[in-house]
Design an enzyme around this catalytic site. Structure first.
Site, short mmCIF file in Angstrom:
data_model
loop_
_atom_site.label_atom_id
_atom_site.label_comp_id
_atom_site.label_asym_id
_atom_site.label_seq_id
_atom_site.Cartn_x
_atom_site.Cartn_y
_atom_site.Cartn_z
N TYR A 45 -83.84 30.60 -36.31
CA TYR A 45 -83.37 30.36 -37.68
C TYR A 45 -82.19 29.39 -37.69
CZ TYR A 45 -79.94 34.03 -36.45
OH TYR A 45 -78.98 34.78 -35.82
N HIS A 87 -80.35 41.16 -30.86
CA HIS A 87 -79.01 41.69 -30.61
C HIS A 87 -79.12 43.06 -29.96
CE1 HIS A 87 -76.83 38.74 -33.17
NE2 HIS A 87 -77.99 38.68 -33.80
N HIS A 103 -83.68 35.51 -30.72
CA HIS A 103 -82.89 36.45 -29.92
C HIS A 103 -82.91 37.82 -30.57
CE1 HIS A 103 -80.10 34.86 -32.96
NE2 HIS A 103 -79.57 36.07 -32.94
N ARG A 141 -80.48 28.70 -34.18
CA ARG A 141 -80.35 29.72 -33.14
C ARG A 141 -81.71 29.93 -32.47
NH1 ARG A 141 -77.04 33.62 -32.26
NH2 ARG A 141 -77.58 32.89 -30.20
N TYR A 169 -83.03 37.83 -41.56
CA TYR A 169 -82.49 39.18 -41.41
C TYR A 169 -82.61 39.93 -42.73
CZ TYR A 169 -80.20 37.97 -36.98
OH TYR A 169 -79.94 37.61 -35.70
#
Lengths: 205, 261
Positions: B161, B176, B174, B171, B122
């Site tokens: 990640y 959000h 995905h 995870r 991120y």
């Protein structure tokens, strides 16, 4: 008609900070408005620790009680794409503020008016955070409406102690404190808005 | 190069056992329970008291904020065009419709999305995963839905990640999503997953939705018709907002006929 099964909630996670907050997110009151109030507080978890990765949304009526809102909460400059804040004129009724590293948030707004005859005014809050798989709704009532809140039939089941968690505390002129405790002693009252009537069993998708 | 010490904590097997245990508990089957032990961050952050039901038909929460053309720019829906260069990764489009539970489109409302880059990182200082940042990718977009509730984003497929929920926690890839309905109580923040991800069984965030069919509703479908030749792969994902839209209560009101795709 059988209602469609809805999409489940998932946590907002810890990394929304470059996406959801926007410039002037807490500046709901038109710029320089003489009746501006500041609402602020901390978000705490069940261990009493500040929650630095929460984001709070506010939705409210304007001072006349209108819930029509207005676009323009998160205006963008069409030239650069950057956020440029509200236009300083319209009251959009919507705000969004992340907590800081100390779990603190603040918003500047106008006190809502009664949204219908006899209504007790309040601000509606949605709380999102890492660790919350599904956001929470609560409300901020200003202390001058404490007596009316005590008579509000929709919250009549609350004990006076629990009801008090929905009341902002006046710190000085135009400055109100509203802390949110996600869990534990003095846990904030959170709200749910069930259907009437409740839908029958969902269709499996 | 040194390797990171693994975080102390539960093993995947221990988390799996907690997931199995939570599976047998009685939960509302569609939204995840806020108290979900396998997702360790929920431990101190879920209320112990049940929410207070409010049945006031004039509640403020049955109305909601509105957004308009000043709130988005024409480029906001294309996450691959926010920088000078092209981001690395598999270019995709994600499109679908936002509906209420009566099947009616949610019109002209705000959809926001954010995600990790193709390497699973991120653009956030606190993300310390040792995967490269991409100077050409921030990973945030927004758009307004159309008359039919439709939305569309162009982006790149995010990477999986690691995170520190437990030892060797990963995870699944995905995106959000944040969505508004016509009423504030329809507000939804969720995550969209990609079909066939092998990490699904191990992920306590996805598994917090204990109902299999409900979990499936978080997984986009690959849609070849939406793939663009020589350009991008298409995924389709429709969102149904929960919560009583104000008009759902109107006596005698009938939901619009479902539109044929």
């Amino acid at each position: 008609m059988t209602p469609r099964p809805h999409t489940p909630s998932q946590t907002v996670g810890p990394f929304f900070g470059y996406a959801l907050p926007f410039p002037g997110g807490g500046d709901i009151a038109p710029a320089g408005h003489a009746d501006t109030i500041t609402l602020h507080g901390h978000v705490h978890d069940g261990a009493g620790q500040p929650v630095p990765d929460a984001i709070i949304e506010i939705w409210q009526a304007d001072p006349r009680g209108s819930l029509s809102g207005a676009p323009g909460s998160m205006r963008r400059d069409p030239v650069t794409g950057r956020g440029i804040g509200r236009d300083g004129v319209e009251f959009t009724g919507f705000g969004r503020v992340p907590t800081d590293a100390d779990g603190h948030w603040a918003a500047r707004t106008l006190a809502p008016g009664p949204h219908h005859d006899g209504a007790v005014p309040y601000l509606s809050l949605a709380v999102f955070a890492r660790g919350l798989l599904h956001h929470l709704f609560t409300r901020v009532y200003l202390p001058e409406h404490a007596d009316a809140l005590a008579r509000d039939p929709s919250l009549a089941t609350l004990t006076p102690e629990r009801r008090a968690t929905l009341l902002a505390r006046r710190e000085r002129d135009a400055l109100y404190r509203f802390d949110i405790r996600l869990q534990g002693e003095d846990e904030t009252v959170f709200l749910d808005f069930p259907y009437a009537p409740r839908p029958l069993g969902d269709v499996r998708g | 190069m040194t390797t990171h010490a693994l975080p102390e904590g539960l093993s995947q097997q221990e988390i799996d056992a907690e997931i199995a245990k939570a599976q047998t508990a009685s939960h509302p089957p569609h939204h995840p329970p806020r108290d979900y032990p396998p997702y360790r961050s929920s431990h101190f952050r879920h209320p112990k008291q049940p929410p207070i039901p409010v049945r006031d038909p004039e509640a403020v929460e049955l109305t909601g904020p509105v957004f308009g053309v000043t709130d988005v720019t024409t480029l906001d829906h294309d996450l691959t065009r926010q920088h000078q260069g092209e981001p690395l990764g598999e270019r995709i489009t994600v499109s679908g419709r936002v509906l209420d539970r009566a099947g009616r489109p949610v019109r002209h409302q705000l959809v926001e999305l954010w995600q990790a880059n193709a390497s699973g990182r991120y653009a956030h200082q606190l993300d310390q995963h040792r995967a490269p940042l991409d100077p050409n990718f921030t990973g945030f977009g927004r758009c307004l839905t159309g008359d039919d509730g439709s939305y569309s984003f162009t982006t790149i497929k995010p990477g999986a990640y690691p995170w520190r929920n437990h030892v060797n926690a990963w995870r699944p890839a995905h995106i959000h999503f944040s969505l508004f309905g016509t009423a504030f109580n329809q507000r939804l923040v969720t995550q969209m997953y990609f079909p066939g991800d092998p990490l699904f069984p191990y992920d306590p965030v996805l598994r917090a939705v204990t109902d299999h069919a409900a979990r499936e509703r978080l997984v986009a479908a690959y849609d070849h018709e939406r793939s663009v030749p020589e350009w991008s792969l298409g995924y389709r994902w429709d969102v149904v907002l929960d919560g009583p839209a104000a008009t759902l209560f109107e006596p005698g009101s009938r939901p619009a006929e479902e539109e044929v795709r």
